[in-house]
Structures are given as structure tokens and as C-alpha cells.
Design an enzyme around this catalytic site. Structure first.
Site, PDB file in Angstrom:
ATOM      1  N   LYS A  54       0.844  -1.204   0.000  1.00 28.05           N
ATOM      2  CA  LYS A  54       0.000   0.000   0.000  1.00 28.05           C
ATOM      3  C   LYS A  54       0.875   1.248   0.000  1.00 28.05           C
ATOM      4  O   LYS A  54       0.617   2.203  -0.734  1.00 28.05           O
ATOM      5  CB  LYS A  54      -0.917   0.012   1.232  1.00 28.05           C
ATOM      6  CG  LYS A  54      -2.130  -0.867   1.071  1.00 28.05           C
ATOM      7  CD  LYS A  54      -2.892  -1.016   2.379  1.00 28.05           C
ATOM      8  CE  LYS A  54      -4.013  -2.040   2.229  1.00 28.05           C
ATOM      9  NZ  LYS A  54      -4.520  -2.558   3.492  1.00 28.05           N
ATOM     10  N   GLN A  98      -4.884  -1.442   9.748  1.00 27.77           N
ATOM     11  CA  GLN A  98      -4.882  -2.779   9.147  1.00 27.77           C
ATOM     12  C   GLN A  98      -5.577  -3.780  10.079  1.00 27.77           C
ATOM     13  O   GLN A  98      -5.182  -3.931  11.231  1.00 27.77           O
ATOM     14  CB  GLN A  98      -3.432  -3.209   8.874  1.00 27.77           C
ATOM     15  CG  GLN A  98      -3.286  -4.513   8.141  1.00 27.77           C
ATOM     16  CD  GLN A  98      -3.737  -4.450   6.680  1.00 27.77           C
ATOM     17  OE1 GLN A  98      -3.468  -3.488   5.970  1.00 27.77           O
ATOM     18  NE2 GLN A  98      -4.438  -5.477   6.243  1.00 27.77           N
ATOM     19  N   ASP A 121     -11.317   3.381   4.665  1.00 29.43           N
ATOM     20  CA  ASP A 121     -11.816   2.006   4.563  1.00 29.43           C
ATOM     21  C   ASP A 121     -13.346   1.989   4.494  1.00 29.43           C
ATOM     22  O   ASP A 121     -13.940   0.975   4.133  1.00 29.43           O
ATOM     23  CB  ASP A 121     -11.373   1.193   5.794  1.00 29.43           C
ATOM     24  CG  ASP A 121     -10.274   0.196   5.460  1.00 29.43           C
ATOM     25  OD1 ASP A 121     -10.086  -0.109   4.275  1.00 29.43           O
ATOM     26  OD2 ASP A 121      -9.607  -0.270   6.411  1.00 29.43           O
TER      27      ASP A 121
END
Ligand code: NDP
Length: 296
Positions: A54, A98, A121
Site C-alpha cells: 500500500k 490494518q 476504509d
């Protein structure tokens, strides 16, 4: 293989090129460089690979990338303090923690601590609620990527019956909202659904997000249906000691019946990171009151 192969890798590459151009314009015209912070707790090797990937792709698109790697022993209070500091940082437009977190940490509380305007997200209850009422929201990346793949073969799927197998908060439920917004008739199936093969056979659009290798068989597919396979499962390969990735759909069988299908790997997977970068640009534009780039 009669089915059209939906090339997620190629579609994600084009999307990232588009995002990179938009970032370059934002930097030149508005002195705005979108920034994405990724927080990783613990030393899970797979998560470390995701986070590094990422960071690399964020920087390659011309954005700022901030990595916070915290030890597995991090307390809830320490993690919340990092999130709050990122909420305050004006150079950070997107925050991703994460998941999964180590079991001693409360995921829900961490997600709710993220500023909803930076929640790239799309997991914060404010964004979940906004998506469900059709208000502007940061939308979860994997289901949004699936909707782009679907629209690459069916620009307007209105009126089609979409069956989603899986009802998780990160894939199944937001996928249902996105398909509803595209005017599909949506059914969500899960582990208690009766006669899943028959239900799947009624689907014009079948989204598999189960986490069970090759569960969806060829004879579950309606001829000509569009099949989107979200699953990523590692299984033993023919060569001893080696593994390979398969989806939740038995690809070779399904491709004989479907009209269009995504492969694993190279289908939904590459779209997720592209949509994360897209969300970061959207978050940066919104906070500065700048209109979104064309075609976002
Ligand atoms: P979860 O484990 O959170 O959810 C799985 C869902 O599948 C649940 O709703 C469960 O039902 C349902 N299910 C399980 N077994 C069956 C069954 N036998 N019949 C019908 N339904 C069943 O998984 P996720 O949503 O997080 O992920 C799904 C898959 O997608 C995984 O393979 C994951 O690796 C992959 N994934 C891929 C991403 C990408 O970038 N491509 C990103 C995220 C996930 P119930 O609710 O009743 O338990």
C-alpha cells in the site's frame, strides 16, 4: 471458456493512472498532496506485505504515505492515541488501520475513533449509515471495486437479480448497498441460507464473498450470469510444498456457463488498493472544499 474474462488487473491499472493524473493536477492547481496513513499493529507477515505494498503504491501515485508499525504489545490506549494524532494531522487525509488487530484490542472502538472524514476504509458507522441512505460516503474499497468490475461489462445493471453470498460488514453488506443503489434486486445469502445452489442459479449477478475455496460450482451459475469472485484462499498446489490462490468460485467450471467472470488472482484483488487511493483523493478534496476530479 465462453465467459468474458473481466481483467481486474488492467482495470485497476487504468484507474490508478487516472488517480495519479488527478493527484498531479491537485498538487499543481491547489497545492494539495493527498496523504494516506496506514497503521499496523503486530508482526503478521501477510499484513506486513499488504502494508508495504500500500505504501509503495501510494507514493507511486504521487501521494504522501505515512506508515505506523506498532508492536504486538500495543495497548488500546496507545493505539487510540495514534489514531487521534492522525485525526489532527492536516497532512493526513486518509487513515487505515490494518485489520485484523491482535485479539486484546477492540476493533470497533478503534474504527469509531477514526475521523469519519478520514475513514478511507469506509468502516466507520457514520460512513456505513451514509452509504445505506444514499448520502455521500467513503465507500468500502473491495465492494466498490467489485461494482466497477461489474459496470465494466454492464454499465447499467438496473432490474437484474443480484445474489451476494456472504454478509460481512466489509464485503457482503456494503456490496448489497452498492447494488441496490444501481437498482438491482438484491438477495444476501449466508451460512444459514437454504438451498444456496438454487438461489445462486436465479442470479443474473452472483458475488461470492465467503472465504471457502471453490465452493460455488459451475452448476450453481445461471447461463450468461456475471460472476464476481471476491474470495482469496490459499490451497496446496500440485507441486509438493507449494501453494496457489483460488477464489470462492470453481473458476474453470463457472467460466463454461457464465457470461462474464473475474479470475483469482487478477480480478477483485487489484481493485481494492486502487479504490483505497481513490478514497484518499476524495477525502482530501472534501476536506479542502475542492470539487472531485472528473470521472471520480
Ligand atoms: P467473513 O468470514 O467475514 O464472511 C464470510 C461470509 O460467508 C459470512 O457471512 C458467512 O455467513 C458466509 N458463509 C460462510 N460459509 C458459508 C456457506 N457454507 N454458505 C453460505 N455462506 C457462507 O469473510 P469476508 O467477507 O471478510 O471475506 C470473504 C472472502 O473475501 C475471503 O476469502 C476473503 O479473503 C476475501 N476478501 C478479499 C478481498 C480482496 O481484496 N479481494 C478483501 C476482503 C476479503 P455467516 O454470516 O452466516 O457466518
Amino acid at each position: 471458456m465462453p465467459a468474458h474474462l473481466i481483467d481486474g488487473k488492467a482495470i485497476a491499472t487504468r484507474l490508478i493512472e487516472h488517480i495519479t493524473a488527478a493527484v498531479s493536477d491537485l498538487r499543481a492547481a491547489h497545492d494539495l498532496q493527498p496523504g494516506l496513513a496506514v497503521v499496523l499493529v503486530g508482526d503478521d507477515p501477510a499484513s506486513q506485505v499488504y502494508v508495504r505494498n500500500k505504501a509503495r503504491q501510494t507514493a507511486a501515485a504521487g501521494m504522501r504515505s505515512f506508515e505506523h508499525v506498532l508492536p504486538a504489545s500495543t495497548t488500546q490506549a496507545q493505539l487510540l492515541a495514534v489514531v487521534r494524532q492522525l485525526n489532527r494531522d492536516p497532512g493526513v487525509h486518509g487513515i487505515l488501520v490494518q485489520l485484523p488487530l491482535p485479539s486484546h484490542l477492540a476493533e470497533d472502538e478503534v474504527i469509531e475513533a477514526i475521523d469519519p472524514a478520514k475513514d478511507v476504509d469506509g468502516f466507520h458507522p457514520i460512513n456505513v449509515g451514509r452509504l445505506s441512505i444514499g448520502a455521500p460516503a467513503l465507500v468500502p474499497c473491495t465492494p466498490y471495486g467489485c461494482s466497477l468490475l461489474l459496470r465494466s461489462v454492464q454499465p447499467d445493471p438496473a432490474g437484474q437479480h443480484a445474489v451476494i453470498v456472504g454478509r460481512s460488514n466489509i464485503v457482503g453488506k456494503p456490496m448489497a448497498q452498492l447494488l441496490l443503489a444501481l437498482n438491482c434486486t438484491v438477495t444476501i445469502a449466508h451460512s444459514r441460507t437454504r438451498d444456496l445452489p438454487a438461489l445462486a442459479r436465479s442470479a443474473d449477478i452472483l458475488v461470492a464473498a465467503v472465504g471457502r475455496p471453490e465452493m460455488v460450482r459451475g452448476d450453481w451459475i445461471k447461463p450468461g450470469a456475471c460472476v464476481i469472485d471476491v474470495g482469496i484462499n490459499r490451497v496446496p498446489a500440485a507441486e509438493p510444498g507449494k501453494t496457489r490462490l483460488v477464489g470462492d468460485v470453481a473458476f474453470a467450471e463457472a467460466a463454461e456457463v457464465a457470461g462474464a467472470i473475474t479470475p483469482v488472482p487478477g480480478g477483485v484483488g487489484p481493485m481494492t488498493i486502487a479504490c483505497l487511493l481513490r478514497n484518499t483523493v476524495i477525502a482530501a478534496c472534501r476536506v479542502r472544499g475542492i470539487g472531485l476530479p472528473v470521472d471520480f
